[in-house]
Scaffold this motif. Structure first.
Motif, PDB file in Angstrom:
ATOM      1  N   ALA A   1       0.831  -1.207   0.000  1.00 40.12           N
ATOM      2  CA  ALA A   1       0.000   0.000   0.000  1.00 40.12           C
ATOM      3  C   ALA A   1       0.866   1.257   0.000  1.00 40.12           C
ATOM      4  O   ALA A   1       2.057   1.206   0.292  1.00 40.12           O
ATOM      5  N   SER A   2       0.252   2.378  -0.316  1.00 35.85           N
ATOM      6  CA  SER A   2       0.911   3.680  -0.252  1.00 35.85           C
ATOM      7  C   SER A   2       0.921   4.142   1.200  1.00 35.85           C
ATOM      8  O   SER A   2      -0.131   4.357   1.797  1.00 35.85           O
ATOM      9  N   ILE A   3       2.122   4.270   1.771  1.00 39.30           N
ATOM     10  CA  ILE A   3       2.290   4.717   3.154  1.00 39.30           C
ATOM     11  C   ILE A   3       2.865   6.135   3.118  1.00 39.30           C
ATOM     12  O   ILE A   3       3.831   6.401   2.400  1.00 39.30           O
ATOM     13  N   LYS A   4       2.253   7.028   3.882  1.00 39.56           N
ATOM     14  CA  LYS A   4       2.682   8.424   3.910  1.00 39.56           C
ATOM     15  C   LYS A   4       2.846   8.892   5.353  1.00 39.56           C
ATOM     16  O   LYS A   4       2.404   8.230   6.286  1.00 39.56           O
TER      17      LYS A   4
ATOM     18  N   SER B   1      -3.629   4.597   0.688  1.00 41.42           N
ATOM     19  CA  SER B   1      -4.320   3.922  -0.411  1.00 41.42           C
ATOM     20  C   SER B   1      -5.071   2.701   0.102  1.00 41.42           C
ATOM     21  O   SER B   1      -5.020   2.373   1.288  1.00 41.42           O
ATOM     22  N   ALA B   2      -5.704   2.021  -0.821  1.00 37.32           N
ATOM     23  CA  ALA B   2      -6.259   0.710  -0.506  1.00 37.32           C
ATOM     24  C   ALA B   2      -5.108  -0.231  -0.182  1.00 37.32           C
ATOM     25  O   ALA B   2      -3.942   0.052  -0.497  1.00 37.32           O
ATOM     26  N   VAL B   3      -5.401  -1.361   0.410  1.00 35.51           N
ATOM     27  CA  VAL B   3      -4.372  -2.323   0.817  1.00 35.51           C
ATOM     28  C   VAL B   3      -3.523  -2.788  -0.378  1.00 35.51           C
ATOM     29  O   VAL B   3      -2.352  -3.093  -0.230  1.00 35.51           O
ATOM     30  N   THR B   4      -4.112  -2.787  -1.570  1.00 33.57           N
ATOM     31  CA  THR B   4      -3.407  -3.236  -2.773  1.00 33.57           C
ATOM     32  C   THR B   4      -2.627  -2.126  -3.465  1.00 33.57           C
ATOM     33  O   THR B   4      -2.017  -2.347  -4.503  1.00 33.57           O
TER      34      THR B   4
ATOM     35  N   ASP C   1      -4.763   7.437  -3.636  1.00 36.24           N
ATOM     36  CA  ASP C   1      -5.204   7.699  -2.268  1.00 36.24           C
ATOM     37  C   ASP C   1      -6.721   7.551  -2.166  1.00 36.24           C
ATOM     38  O   ASP C   1      -7.454   7.900  -3.090  1.00 36.24           O
ATOM     39  N   VAL C   2      -7.163   7.046  -1.031  1.00 38.98           N
ATOM     40  CA  VAL C   2      -8.586   6.949  -0.736  1.00 38.98           C
ATOM     41  C   VAL C   2      -8.972   8.137   0.145  1.00 38.98           C
ATOM     42  O   VAL C   2      -8.110   8.910   0.575  1.00 38.98           O
ATOM     43  N   ALA C   3     -10.246   8.295   0.429  1.00 39.10           N
ATOM     44  CA  ALA C   3     -10.722   9.395   1.273  1.00 39.10           C
ATOM     45  C   ALA C   3     -10.130   9.287   2.676  1.00 39.10           C
ATOM     46  O   ALA C   3      -9.816   8.186   3.151  1.00 39.10           O
ATOM     47  N   ALA C   4     -10.008  10.424   3.356  1.00 38.66           N
ATOM     48  CA  ALA C   4      -9.461  10.445   4.716  1.00 38.66           C
ATOM     49  C   ALA C   4     -10.248   9.533   5.657  1.00 38.66           C
ATOM     50  O   ALA C   4      -9.695   8.997   6.612  1.00 38.66           O
ATOM     51  N   SER C   5     -11.512   9.328   5.363  1.00 34.89           N
ATOM     52  CA  SER C   5     -12.345   8.459   6.202  1.00 34.89           C
ATOM     53  C   SER C   5     -12.037   6.980   5.982  1.00 34.89           C
ATOM     54  O   SER C   5     -12.563   6.128   6.692  1.00 34.89           O
ATOM     55  N   ALA C   6     -11.159   6.675   5.021  1.00 30.87           N
ATOM     56  CA  ALA C   6     -10.743   5.290   4.764  1.00 30.87           C
ATOM     57  C   ALA C   6      -9.231   5.108   4.889  1.00 30.87           C
ATOM     58  O   ALA C   6      -8.734   3.988   4.789  1.00 30.87           O
ATOM     59  N   GLN C   7      -8.474   6.200   5.100  1.00 29.40           N
ATOM     60  CA  GLN C   7      -7.021   6.106   5.257  1.00 29.40           C
ATOM     61  C   GLN C   7      -6.707   5.592   6.653  1.00 29.40           C
ATOM     62  O   GLN C   7      -7.071   6.217   7.649  1.00 29.40           O
TER      63      GLN C   7
END
Length: 142
Positions: free
Chosen positions: A23-26, A93-96, A100-106
């Motif tokens: 996943a994208s890690i920030k 991001s999603a696990v795959t 980026d996904v919405a802040a409510s899913a990060q």
């Protein structure tokens, strides 16, 4: 002030909802936030009074070896000159992977506000984030 891992991070690792090397890690500069291990999403941090003052690009050259997560050092562009910022590590991001996904899913991973150079006192401009060269590096699970 206290560094810590978010409890839902550990649950997310076990459930396969968080993948540190895919996943994208920030990392984000955050001020005005009091750590709560129960928080799960970036929106929980902002909903609890945290203000994001810049976010890095996705961490590069990530490795997971022996329960230790590491990546290249990074930078964050601070958008406001303000004091007492902690670092928020999160899966953007999603696990795959992917966008980026919405802040409510990060998914939240860890909070750092204590240690060498912390809290951060940025002006506007680029802030360099240098991860520790020895364990626990960015983080150690287990």
């Amino acid at each position: 002030m206290a560094n810590g891992y978010f409890t839902p991070f550990v649950e997310g690792i076990i459930a396969g909802e968080i993948d540190l090397d895919t996943a994208s890690i920030k990392v984000a500069l955050v001020r005005g936030y009091t750590f709560s291990a129960a928080h799960k999403f970036v929106s929980d941090v902002t909903g609890a009074g945290g203000t994001i003052n810049g976010t890095s690009a996705a961490l590069a050259n990530k490795t997971v070896t022996g329960g230790v997560f590491d990546a290249d050092d990074t930078t964050v562009s601070a958008t406001a000159s303000a004091v007492n910022h902690g670092l928020l590590l999160f899966q953007a991001s999603a696990v795959t992977g992917g966008a980026d996904v919405a802040a409510s899913a990060q998914r939240l991973i860890a909070w750092y506000d204590t240690g060498t150079g912390l809290p951060i006192q940025p002006g506007t401009g680029t802030v360099s984030i240098t991860w520790p060269a020895s364990n626990p590096k960015i983080l150690k699970v287990g």
